[in-house]
Design a protein around this motif. Structure first.
Motif, PDB file in Angstrom:
ATOM      1  N   ASN A  76       0.839  -1.196   0.000  1.00 25.25           N
ATOM      2  CA  ASN A  76       0.000   0.000   0.000  1.00 25.25           C
ATOM      3  C   ASN A  76       0.875   1.248   0.000  1.00 25.25           C
ATOM      4  OD1 ASN A  76      -1.486   2.299   1.848  1.00 25.25           O
ATOM      5  ND2 ASN A  76      -2.896   1.231   0.490  1.00 25.25           N
ATOM      6  N   GLN A  77       0.406   2.246  -0.726  1.00 27.67           N
ATOM      7  CA  GLN A  77       1.107   3.537  -0.728  1.00 27.67           C
ATOM      8  C   GLN A  77       0.123   4.678  -0.549  1.00 27.67           C
ATOM      9  OE1 GLN A  77       3.331   3.234  -4.512  1.00 27.67           O
ATOM     10  NE2 GLN A  77       5.142   2.881  -3.255  1.00 27.67           N
ATOM     11  N   GLY A  78      -0.920   4.426   0.229  1.00 26.94           N
ATOM     12  CA  GLY A  78      -1.933   5.447   0.452  1.00 26.94           C
ATOM     13  C   GLY A  78      -1.417   6.591   1.298  1.00 26.94           C
ATOM     14  N   SER A  79      -2.017   7.755   1.091  1.00 31.62           N
ATOM     15  CA  SER A  79      -1.496   8.986   1.703  1.00 31.62           C
ATOM     16  C   SER A  79      -1.616   9.003   3.225  1.00 31.62           C
ATOM     17  CB  SER A  79      -2.220  10.192   1.118  1.00 31.62           C
ATOM     18  OG  SER A  79      -3.554  10.217   1.572  1.00 31.62           O
ATOM     19  N   GLY A  80      -2.508   8.187   3.778  1.00 33.86           N
ATOM     20  CA  GLY A  80      -2.684   8.202   5.235  1.00 33.86           C
ATOM     21  C   GLY A  80      -2.382   6.839   5.854  1.00 33.86           C
ATOM     22  N   ARG A  81      -1.526   6.097   5.195  1.00 32.67           N
ATOM     23  CA  ARG A  81      -1.171   4.748   5.660  1.00 32.67           C
ATOM     24  C   ARG A  81      -0.743   4.755   7.125  1.00 32.67           C
ATOM     25  NH1 ARG A  81       3.637   2.405   2.318  1.00 32.67           N
ATOM     26  NH2 ARG A  81       4.848   3.514   3.911  1.00 32.67           N
ATOM     27  N   ILE A  82      -1.210   3.767   7.876  1.00 28.18           N
ATOM     28  CA  ILE A  82      -0.740   3.584   9.255  1.00 28.18           C
ATOM     29  C   ILE A  82       0.414   2.592   9.199  1.00 28.18           C
ATOM     30  CG2 ILE A  82      -1.372   2.929  11.613  1.00 28.18           C
ATOM     31  CD1 ILE A  82      -2.984   5.317  10.587  1.00 28.18           C
ATOM     32  N   ASN A  83       1.576   3.054   9.556  1.00 27.80           N
ATOM     33  CA  ASN A  83       2.785   2.246   9.397  1.00 27.80           C
ATOM     34  C   ASN A  83       3.068   1.380  10.620  1.00 27.80           C
ATOM     35  OD1 ASN A  83       3.586   3.434   6.800  1.00 27.80           O
ATOM     36  ND2 ASN A  83       3.732   5.331   8.007  1.00 27.80           N
TER      37      ASN A  83
END
Lengths: 503, 503, 503
Positions: A220-227
């Motif tokens: 995933n490379q979404g702008s609000g990714r929870i890492n």
């Protein structure tokens, strides 16, 4: 400056370019300071996943050390740190510098050929050299895109109605939930997934058996990714790995990955605007320069891309600052145009899950349009943001031009909100008369036919009309996905309630 | 290889480039071996239809003889013949070499200023130098696109419902057939027409009265064209005449000619994918090289175009083969995503008109989704194809990344098939209750309103959602033409049967 | 000319290019003749609105005087005047040369730092150097786009139904008019607004208090803009200020600003055509030359852009004229495809507000399709125009190819008109039976649901199918926005009248 002097300068520039080319060609051959750890990575990865290495080599980070980057005059600087670990100062930013940075903070770190590496490089890693950008970005709705969706019951109901299963039995439809994989490639593709380590997997490789982490919500490379380290966001959403080319982030194609559909049609609107035409006609070969910092209006580009208006540090040819760089894009956004029933002043907090309207819903307005003012910026802040945006416009347009444009835009906010209110009133009437099941029956407001028509009124048509206005791409806002449908949809909703009248 | 050595090499490359340029400039001026026949063609056609000549001159075939082409190391070779007629060996491939080749096999050959020439160059002609490519291509559905459509009664019924006339009389619609011209610019534009000579026409020209053949279904460049010589296909569908630039076939615009609409939205999905963004942002000026054979991952390009994943011979920088060249694109396609009611394992035979499901229909699945397994590849073959495709992915992505991606894709195949089944059940219910006329009444299953809603469920929405998943262009698969409509359409179909309930 | 000679020439060209580059680099440094007035403008505007100045500097007008422009051989000339005021002859065309030209004729002229300047440069200003282009352009529908819309009651009714407000009260919708701002960014954005001076406004600037004119309908760059001096049109609609690059006008992106939506989908059709593919694949880097006059087929470009077929002066490599330059684009358009209920022969007069059909409506056909022949060009003129267009086609295609194409196109005009007639008959039946309120009730024919379905039949679907045929972009005309919807819409209209049958 006179045109005459300007032309003489150009002659000098031609000669300088020739000389510069000679030296840059020479310099190109000069040995970069690659760390030993990174040399270790490159050894295998030149053949395993080779494009990663080649891509990185083409980028600036493979050729520049943080120390050199900091030596630049402040306006030309691409980094914002005060101090970084000395081990990082004098080597270029290679594999190990990011993927083996602060391993102890990364739950997804694992032993890999003698190194502790983590798969998911996070904003915390990037912030070592770019702390200001990380800080600014964290104030965007985008940075909170995961929670803003997941922690908002209204949105969750909408998401279920879109992504959930529907099965047919005895003349009725039964909605089921969406599975995780579906969510990951629907809403969460852009909003970001939650990435967590859930174990290790052993795999046979050309180098023998090796173990690798298994991650949830990956890739995933979404702008609000929870890492895995708990941080929010993903810099490579816009700054694509591993070249991290600033020019790519400055081109509208990057924004279009998430901003193209009818729910947020920034890119299709841009395409039919004069700005978009100029970008495609004049700026899409080699004549514009997308790499320079600061970015010089008129010299480097002739018409704005998304980044010009929303992000980049701009100067005029004489060095005067036209706009400061900001990764908090809402600095210049006074009204939120999309994603909600009515356009409204931008939320104060980037975490919008805290918002409650008077009816107790997680919405920034009432269903009838009144703003939940406590949670939204006030008129003074709106004006500050509008002014900031207009500073960019004024680099190419007169005050009267700009005023005329913004007047129309504000009018469009009002008229499209009014057209949404009309649709809402038809829906309320359908609920009242029992033609559809709404909040009174504790039913989803998104799952029936008439409700979906209502959603399209604001999520697609009102919103597209506003984007077309804001970004001067009229063609999209008339027949393409704008006013034609905005007005037609009302007649179709009217039709619907006439046909479903209780007898 | 270390970065250090690599940079030294670059310095050498710069010098080599300068030298190469000098010699290529010289070489450019060297006389090509144009055959006398072709010189004869060029004489007039430099003024009659001049662009054809200029276009050809820009291409590689006007500068290279087959003998030279064969001398290249096998990985760099663009031809695949063992032996060709000696008359062709040492001249460049010009007008006469193709349009006067094997005239006796071409029913459309005609006497033209002393030459026997044919208008329609066919795969048989191209196969003189490119036999392997012709052979591979013949195993694609595309090569059989004409017959697959024309000899399938189900498709013919769909085509009639789209292209046929409809007239209104006494409150009813009467469907008529489509005429030939309509078909030629609708389905058959991409599928290919049947091109046959139907006579000659005399025409006054600048060179006096001349006769020319009149052809049915002409012009056409569809991928499955039936040519006058009986062969199937049209190489210039992708390799546009007369430059035949390999770079053009490698760019996604070529594929988009036929793969852009909602029925097969490969291109719009690509555009909003990270891959498409990289192509547009980084690869659309002069920085990528689309002309080299083999095509070097990372060096020549940084992100895949359609051809990278589906066709081209790829190597890594050290010369290791990443993927072999194939003109049988289904080599790497394990599931057929579009054009039919349910996604299903790829058909065994490229001629799909042989397929019959249990109900006797020319469909690869039952109306309720069960595959007509006899006609489809088995799980083992599916896995082989999946693996082949993944070899390409692995040039840029880790195993875990790739696995995560394919898991989601397979999930999407299942969920979209399930959503289609729901729509089918609604339709079956409408037929059962006599709201619409279906197979039981021997009526078309495509000609009524509710049936057309059902078609959109699979032909547009399920299919678009699958493409968005397969090619990681989520934005298209959510609100643009995917899950939103997939779920909304079911509510609208439900609405329809409620409104049409027999009283 | 033989290929051999041609190659030798190329070697010479390479050398010439090197020499040319040297001298052009030198020449670049030579002082241009900028007028004193323009030097005055540049003084401040290099910092105020700096992009305007930089943009202009990049253009040809900042480097060429009218006298030099006239010295060119007639085929290379970009100007068409016989004589111009001597004050303009020997200076480059700068700020003052346009914005301070004939101030007395411009009601929006105002005193600005000692100069009389006007904001709105009009076709009358451009016509000083380009009188032929202004004259030709004035015969286009586009030049009359404002009046053609505003003075046609049928169009006004359509515009109100799209742009007007709709409010819901007691189960009914009440339509209100559109406000001026809405119209300016809807229809009039492309058609042009009426720009009039309505006063002055004082504003604080960096140079002290200054006054500026306030204009109605501003900003606007619509093709039929009514200017303060009474002239019609806006050259910068296509020739974007202030670079006025001919290459930009020749690229399809410029046309796409107004010709992209479903009502006039020239650009999306072009994109999926072979022509569009070749433009994107081959012509979108630096390999084609968009700047030369005349434009050389095959040498400068390999496939047509919009301008190639509709506007530009084309020659073959040997200098033979392929097509004359025309700014009267309808010179080559024999049929009007869009914007009206039925395709019909092009109107005689560019001012279409004079047209009345037998029913007294401002429509070029009856509601049932018969042309209002008096107002339309006759068959002979249609043939002349068709021939002119075909001259362009023949630069790349054979006579048989071209004939086959045009035969299909004419067939499509007929079949799409027939499908529109069917939809019209359904609508007439709905009106007759009182299901909707039409002309008999003196009600708008555009404001109800069934009427809007009818509008889409011709404004979107018939029209898109025709464009796809005319410009060979089949993919758009089948499932994207063409025959699929053309046929489906009829079934939906039929459904509608069945559901709304009076009981």
């Amino acid at each position: 400056m006179s045109v005459k002097g300007d032309r003489m300068k150009k002659a000098a520039v031609i000669m300088s370019l020739c000389i510069a080319f000679f030296f840059s060609a020479l310099g190109w051959a000069v040995e970069p300071r690659v760390s030993e750890d990174t040399e270790g990575c490159l050894e295998c990865h030149s053949t395993v996943c080779p494009n990663i290495v080649e891509d990185w080599k083409k980028g600036r980070m493979s050729r520049t050390t943080p120390a050199e980057a900091m030596k630049k005059p402040s306006m030309e600087r691409r980094v914002s740190f005060d101090k970084i670990p000395t081990s990082l100062t004098d080597v270029v930013v290679g594999c190990a510098e990011c993927h083996a940075l602060n391993s102890q903070k990364h739950p997804d770190s694992f032993e890999h050929n003698g190194y502790e590496v983590h798969v998911v490089v996070t904003p915390e890693d990037c912030a070592v050299c770019h702390p200001l950008e990380r800080e600014e970005y964290s104030h965007n709705l985008m940075a909170h895109a995961y929670g803003n969706l997941k922690n908002n019951p209204v949105y969750q109901s909408l998401a279920k109605s879109v992504n959930g299963s529907q099965s047919f039995s005895k003349g009725k439809i039964v909605y089921g939930p969406a599975n995780e994989e579906t969510e990951a490639e629907s809403c969460l593709f852009c909003h970001g997934t939650q990435v967590k380590q859930k174990g290790m997997v052993k795999r046979e490789t050309d180098f023998g058996d090796m173990s690798f982490p298994v991650l949830t919500g990956w890739p995933n490379q979404g702008s609000g990714r929870i890492n895995p380290d708990g941080s929010k966001g993903c810099c490579s959403a816009c700054h694509a790995r591993h070249q991290f080319d600033i020019g790519m982030a400055r081109k509208p194609y990057t924004c279009s990955e998430c901003h193209k559909g009818p729910d947020v049609p920034a890119y299709p609107v841009y395409q039919v605007s004069k700005h978009g035409n100029m970008f495609s006609s004049l700026g899409n070969g080699s004549s514009w320069n997308y790499e320079t910092v600061p970015w010089v209006v008129g010299k480097d580009f002739t018409a704005p891309t998304c980044a010009v208006c929303h992000v980049s540090l701009l100067v005029s040819k004489d060095g005067t600052q036209v706009a400061r760089r900001t990764h908090r894009m809402n600095d210049r956004i006074f009204e939120r145009l999309f994603g909600l029933v009515y356009a409204h002043p931008h939320p104060v907090s980037a975490d919008t899950s805290v918002i409650r309207n008077k009816a107790g819903l997680s919405l920034p307005t009432e269903l009838t349009g009144e703003p939940a003012a406590t949670y939204l910026i006030d008129r003074a802040e709106q004006e500050r943001r509008e002014k900031r945006m207009q500073q960019v416009c004024l680099a190419c347009h007169s005050n009267e031009w700009v005023k005329g444009h913004f007047d129309r835009f504000k009018n469009t906010i009002q008229t499209t909100n009014a057209m949404t209110l009309t649709a809402t009133q038809i829906l309320l009437s359908a609920w009242d008369q029992g033609m559809a099941r709404g909040p009174a029956e504790k039913d989803s407001i998104f799952n029936e036919s008439i409700e979906k028509m209502w959603v399209e009124q604001w999520l697609f048509y009102a919103n597209s009309t506003r984007f077309a206005s804001a970004m001067v791409g009229a063609d999209y806002g008339v027949f393409d996905n704008g006013r034609w449908y905005l007005s037609k949809n009302i007649q179709e909703m009217l039709d619907w309630i006439h046909l479903h009248k209780p007898e």
